[in-house]
Design an enzyme around this catalytic site. Sequence first.
Site, PDB file in Angstrom:
ATOM      1  N   TYR A 330       6.729   9.448  15.612  1.00 43.31           N
ATOM      2  CA  TYR A 330       7.021   9.438  14.179  1.00 43.31           C
ATOM      3  C   TYR A 330       7.479   8.061  13.697  1.00 43.31           C
ATOM      4  O   TYR A 330       6.884   7.466  12.796  1.00 43.31           O
ATOM      5  CB  TYR A 330       8.074  10.509  13.863  1.00 43.31           C
ATOM      6  CG  TYR A 330       8.735  10.363  12.514  1.00 43.31           C
ATOM      7  CD1 TYR A 330       7.981  10.334  11.341  1.00 43.31           C
ATOM      8  CD2 TYR A 330      10.128  10.268  12.398  1.00 43.31           C
ATOM      9  CE1 TYR A 330       8.585  10.208  10.099  1.00 43.31           C
ATOM     10  CE2 TYR A 330      10.735  10.139  11.163  1.00 43.31           C
ATOM     11  CZ  TYR A 330       9.970  10.106  10.025  1.00 43.31           C
ATOM     12  OH  TYR A 330      10.574   9.974   8.789  1.00 43.31           O
ATOM     13  N   LYS A 334       5.448   5.163  11.446  1.00 46.19           N
ATOM     14  CA  LYS A 334       6.030   4.764  10.160  1.00 46.19           C
ATOM     15  C   LYS A 334       6.258   3.258  10.122  1.00 46.19           C
ATOM     16  O   LYS A 334       6.051   2.614   9.082  1.00 46.19           O
ATOM     17  CB  LYS A 334       7.345   5.511   9.924  1.00 46.19           C
ATOM     18  CG  LYS A 334       7.195   6.969   9.587  1.00 46.19           C
ATOM     19  CD  LYS A 334       6.591   7.198   8.210  1.00 46.19           C
ATOM     20  CE  LYS A 334       7.576   6.934   7.094  1.00 46.19           C
ATOM     21  NZ  LYS A 334       7.027   7.277   5.768  1.00 46.19           N
TER      22      LYS A 334
END
Length: 588
Positions: A330, A334
């Site tokens: 994640y 990002k």
Amino acid sequence: MAASFPISISSDLSRKKLTRSSNKFNGWDLTRKKSAVYCQSGGNEITSPSVEILGAALSPNAKKNQGEVNGVKELVPYTASPTALMERDDGIGIVKFLKGKGLLITGATGFLAKVLIEKILRTVPNVGKIFLLIKAKNKKAAMERLKSEIIDTVLFKSLHQTHGESYQAFMLSKLVSVVGNVCESNLGFDNNLADIIASRIDVIVNSAANTTFDERYDVALDINTKGPCRIMRFAKNCKKLKLFLQVSTAYVNGQRQGKIMEKAFSIGNSIAREIFMSEVPKKSLPELDIEAEMKLALGSKESFKANEIAQKMKELGLERARKHGWQDTYVFTKAMGEMLIDDMRGEIPVVIIRPSVIESTLKEPFPGWIEGNRMMDPVVTYYGKGQLTGFLLDPNRVLDVVPVDMVVNATLAAMAKHAINGKSETNIYQIASSVVNPLLLGKLTELFYEHFKSVPYVDSNGKAVNVRPMKHFNSMDDFSSHLWKDASQRLRLSTIAVSKRKMSRKLESFCHKAVKQAKNLASIYEPYTFYGGRFDNSNTQKLLESMSEDERRNFGFDVSSIDWKEYISNVHIPGLRMHVMKGRGLRS
């Protein structure tokens, strides 16, 4: 959890792949410096014959809190003074800027975006059209999502009370649902719709994200890394665009330790190279090539057998993240999204908002509103039910938490400041508490205990669950042993019976399931419950200081002012029990 860490984890990865050993690459321990510095869509009319006019008689929100719900006192809505929202010449000029402005918001039905939409409509009712990008099969489905997930929710009750019978008409005059997807070229818009939106928006807010910590690498790349690229390409066609605002997460800083500054990434930055540059030969450090990562994900996907793609792609994401110095897929994807935004922006002013762990509202529109389980909430829930009596954590480390309404206020302040300024640059704001108002994990678990001791969870038999102070464990082996012992005690099995494995198959299966679930939760959280970094928020503090007195009163985000005992015990957990647990476990 775009950036909010909502709980979305897979349970099929082995614990071994998810423990603190993941902080190593090529034999180098990424946690070795942890002691260096210990701080740290409704509708309205669109004047185009090819775009359907969206609008319908929507049923009013019938859900109202009345006094006290199942033993939890109603949390009083926040009300601003009548003169507080007047346009002022001093300060940033947030209200003045937003007047008449058009916005495009992606991830519009997400937790943070909803609070942002509510705040704008409540404080600046003369804002222009707000286009909400909603993933749906058609316009009717998008309208239904707008109705059920935004307009008819309790979050908007203050607006409902303000506008009364005209509430629906007001909402439909401002919110425009548009079917789209950040994973498609041109965001899934046809050319005519794309031209209409591009001609009307002043600000783009990208809050779309896949927040699963161990998501498939190809899936996470598509939305978190490629998604911002597609939105930036669209932004370059927007004739009057004043700002591109990206919602990220403070944890894009990966395995950096100590006090972590608000610094933009440059294309190809690798945290592993940054940490070990002075210790090992440069050639032995991994280089981050984003295009190569995308090709790797695609090539790997094609090489795996159909029945193993999902698992293998999850493992690949974690492997690549940890190789380059990030704790999970994640935050790695990002971070790469941030890099590409800065690289592609050209003359477009960019703001990147990096919140830490976003939790329930502190004040607005009323205290304690939350949707879904955020990062720490499964632990709270299991603990209150008596199903989790200990956890894998360092009580002297900090969990960086920030209320969602403060994140929204900071977002609006940064939006106005840099849209008005118009400088072609990237500005980073870390909305975080760990430097100016640290919440130690040990203190946090004490607050869990104090709350449930005072307002215990009531089981299905009407019996209050008696909790004890949470135990802390610094190794998975110790935590696992505790879980087995605890599970057996809760099932009233003697330790002798457990040691001789004289449990029935049903009880043994129950224990295995409970222990596996708790260990999986702990292994996912381990990089955060032993995290050695603290997020500096100097830029955010300067932003606050540039606001007028009225703006600070009505758009404030001073995280140093948060009373953690009051917030956790009397606002957040009661809100969690009311809005997520739906009052279950409370005395009627």
